[in-house]
Scaffold this active site. Structure first.
Site, PDB file in Angstrom:
ATOM      1  CE  LYS A 195      -4.197  -1.442   1.496  1.00  0.00           C
ATOM      2  NZ  LYS A 195      -5.452  -1.705   2.696  1.00  0.00           N
TER       3      LYS A 195
ATOM      4  CE  LYS B 249      -5.706  -8.869  -1.828  1.00  0.00           C
ATOM      5  NZ  LYS B 249      -5.138  -8.644  -0.243  1.00  0.00           N
TER       6      LYS B 249
ATOM      7  CE  LYS C 277     -14.791  -5.358   1.517  1.00  0.00           C
ATOM      8  NZ  LYS C 277     -13.711  -4.726   3.409  1.00  0.00           N
TER       9      LYS C 277
HETATM   10  P1  TYM Z   1     -10.501  -7.125   5.328  1.00  0.00           P
HETATM   11  O1  TYM Z   1     -11.678  -6.380   5.108  1.00  0.00           O
HETATM   12  O2  TYM Z   1      -9.614  -6.837   3.667  1.00  0.00           O
HETATM   13  O3  TYM Z   1     -10.949  -8.500   4.621  1.00  0.00           O
HETATM   14  C1  TYM Z   1     -11.575  -9.324   5.563  1.00  0.00           C
HETATM   15  C2  TYM Z   1     -12.130 -11.271   5.367  1.00  0.00           C
HETATM   16  O4  TYM Z   1     -11.864 -11.476   3.613  1.00  0.00           O
HETATM   17  C3  TYM Z   1     -10.377 -11.813   3.535  1.00  0.00           C
HETATM   18  N1  TYM Z   1     -10.694 -11.591   2.224  1.00  0.00           N
HETATM   19  C4  TYM Z   1     -10.480 -12.407   1.277  1.00  0.00           C
HETATM   20  N2  TYM Z   1      -9.913 -14.298   1.116  1.00  0.00           N
HETATM   21  C5  TYM Z   1      -9.676 -14.208   0.153  1.00  0.00           C
HETATM   22  N3  TYM Z   1     -10.409 -14.390  -1.457  1.00  0.00           N
HETATM   23  C6  TYM Z   1      -9.369 -12.641  -1.349  1.00  0.00           C
HETATM   24  N4  TYM Z   1      -9.385 -12.491  -2.559  1.00  0.00           N
HETATM   25  C7  TYM Z   1      -9.466 -11.817  -0.063  1.00  0.00           C
HETATM   26  N5  TYM Z   1      -9.678 -10.185   0.031  1.00  0.00           N
HETATM   27  C8  TYM Z   1      -9.934 -10.408   2.035  1.00  0.00           C
HETATM   28  C9  TYM Z   1      -9.674 -10.897   4.551  1.00  0.00           C
HETATM   29  O5  TYM Z   1      -8.415 -12.153   4.566  1.00  0.00           O
HETATM   30  C10 TYM Z   1     -10.417 -11.298   5.639  1.00  0.00           C
HETATM   31  O6  TYM Z   1     -10.471 -12.909   5.999  1.00  0.00           O
HETATM   32  N6  TYM Z   1      -6.816  -6.691   8.413  1.00  0.00           N
HETATM   33  C11 TYM Z   1      -8.937  -7.274   8.275  1.00  0.00           C
HETATM   34  C12 TYM Z   1      -9.200  -6.678   9.385  1.00  0.00           C
HETATM   35  C13 TYM Z   1      -9.669  -7.273  10.295  1.00  0.00           C
HETATM   36  C14 TYM Z   1      -9.337  -8.178  10.805  1.00  0.00           C
HETATM   37  C15 TYM Z   1      -9.452  -8.185  12.483  1.00  0.00           C
HETATM   38  C16 TYM Z   1      -9.270  -9.766  10.732  1.00  0.00           C
HETATM   39  C17 TYM Z   1      -8.874  -5.857  11.654  1.00  0.00           C
HETATM   40  N7  TYM Z   1      -9.106  -6.726  12.586  1.00  0.00           N
HETATM   41  C18 TYM Z   1      -8.932  -8.588  14.037  1.00  0.00           C
HETATM   42  C19 TYM Z   1      -9.235 -10.738  11.850  1.00  0.00           C
HETATM   43  C20 TYM Z   1      -8.749 -10.497  12.871  1.00  0.00           C
HETATM   44  C21 TYM Z   1      -9.039  -6.468   6.906  1.00  0.00           C
HETATM   45  O7  TYM Z   1      -8.194  -6.267   6.543  1.00  0.00           O
HETATM   46  O8  TYM Z   1     -10.019  -7.637   6.154  1.00  0.00           O
END
Ligand code: TYM
Length: 333
Positions: A116, A200, A203
């Protein structure tokens, strides 16, 4: 430490944008499928949504929208704790304390931060929050004595960092935290872009045919799948080397729960056209009831706000005693 009877799960999702099929298949669907196996806590991480430039009105709207999405996909607020991160102040407080024992070098090595910040040519525009993102994530998880963190592949490194931070804290200040484990499912943990299977699904991308969003209309879903990148070979097989095809088959497998063998047999002698048509039908049919629930939830914002407030109270009741333990350990109480 008094620990919950069933293993505890914590996971979160950023409110930014609309959830896509990667979020759903890599994380949310599994949270729903495993609701009764664990003591579950799920969170819309609105504070994480502030680490890159954001608009306050949009943040408010998107946080409510993501909360509605989690309900619409099937999380039951009577079987899990569901809330917005900023409503429980202990997340920010614990983050600060963890900041003070986390080396900056650990944060600078995080792949997501490197990616990023590389995209942002002007260093003056990279917020300290972006660097600190994984420490807040560590605070989210260990604040609830979570054992298990179900995430997609891209968050594995952050959960491993959480383990390092929790272990370091325990070493320095005495046994205080559970050291959690990431849990990444075999299929669906990394759903790729439909237009480009080397990137990948995400969003934030503005490539219009990359991601299928949970709220996409059937026509848009059909169009994106019809245009999905494949290769010039004929036979339909789960072969990771053929990334575009592999991605389409994985989506079909996770949505239908059919075995890989059954899917391969079904497409013997058939072509990409058949596969894409069936996949589009399966995705449209799977998302239809979710979209209907989402629309009806969003039509009643007061009910959503009430449910969010109830979730925050339940989350805070778990977080407060852990935070009291931390304050004692570090000499603030
Ligand atoms: P975020 O909001 O980017 O994504 C949420 C969840 O979706 C999964 N994910 C994917 N899985 C498969 N293929 C993809 N292309 C894909 N894109 C996203 C992510 O791995 C995630 O599980 N940092 C985290 C949010 C967070 C969090 C936490 C997660 C904040 N605190 C504590 C677990 C525990 C995030 O940005 O997820």
């Amino acid at each position: 430490m008094s620990l919950p009877a069933r293993p505890r799960t914590f996971s979160g999702i950023k409110p930014t944008g609309v959830a896509h099929l990667g979020n759903y298949l890599g994380a949310m669907k599994r949270w729903v499928d495993e609701q009764d196996e664990y003591d579950n806590i799920y969170c819309v991480v609105d504070l994480h949504g502030m680490t890159e430039p954001f608009d306050p009105a949009e943040l408010r709207r998107e946080t409510r929208g993501m909360f509605a999405t989690l309900l619409a996909v099937g999380l039951d607020p009577d079987r899990c704790v569901l809330f917005a991160q900023s409503h429980v102040h202990e997340h920010a407080e614990l983050c600060w304390i963890l900041n003070c024992i986390t080396p900056v070098g650990w944060l600078e090595r995080m792949t997501q931060f490197k990616d990023k910040s590389r995209k942002q040519s002007d260093r003056e525009r990279i917020s300290a929050g972006l660097l600190d993102y994984p420490v807040l994530m560590a605070a989210d998880i260990i604040l609830y004595d979570a054992h298990v963190v179900p995430v997609g592949e891209d968050q594995k490194q952050h959960v491993e960092l959480t383990r390092d931070i929790a272990a370091r804290f325990n070493r320095v200040f005495g046994d205080t935290f559970v050291v959690p484990e990431p849990r990444i499912q075999e299929a669906g943990a990394r759903i790729m872009g439909l237009d480009d299977p080397t990137r990948k699904m995400s969003k934030s991308d503005d490539a219009p045919n990359r991601s299928i969003f949970i709220t996409d209309e059937p026509d848009a879903i059909r169009r994106k799948i019809a245009r999905a990148a494949t290769d010039s070979r004929r036979e339909i097989r789960f072969d990771p080397e053929r990334a575009g095809l592999f991605n389409l088959l994985t989506i079909l497998q996770v949505i239908t729960n059919d075995s890989n063998d059954a899917i391969e047999r079904r497409y013997e002698g058939k072509g990409y056209g058949d596969l894409k048509r069936d996949l589009a039908d399966a995705v449209v049919a799977h998302l239809a009831p979710i979209q209907e629930r989402y629309r009806s939830l969003m039509a009643n914002p007061d009910d959503l706000d009430r449910e969010m407030a109830r979730g925050a109270e339940r989350a805070a009741a778990i977080a407060r005693p852990v935070m009291a333990r931390v304050r004692k350990a570090v000499g603030l109480a």
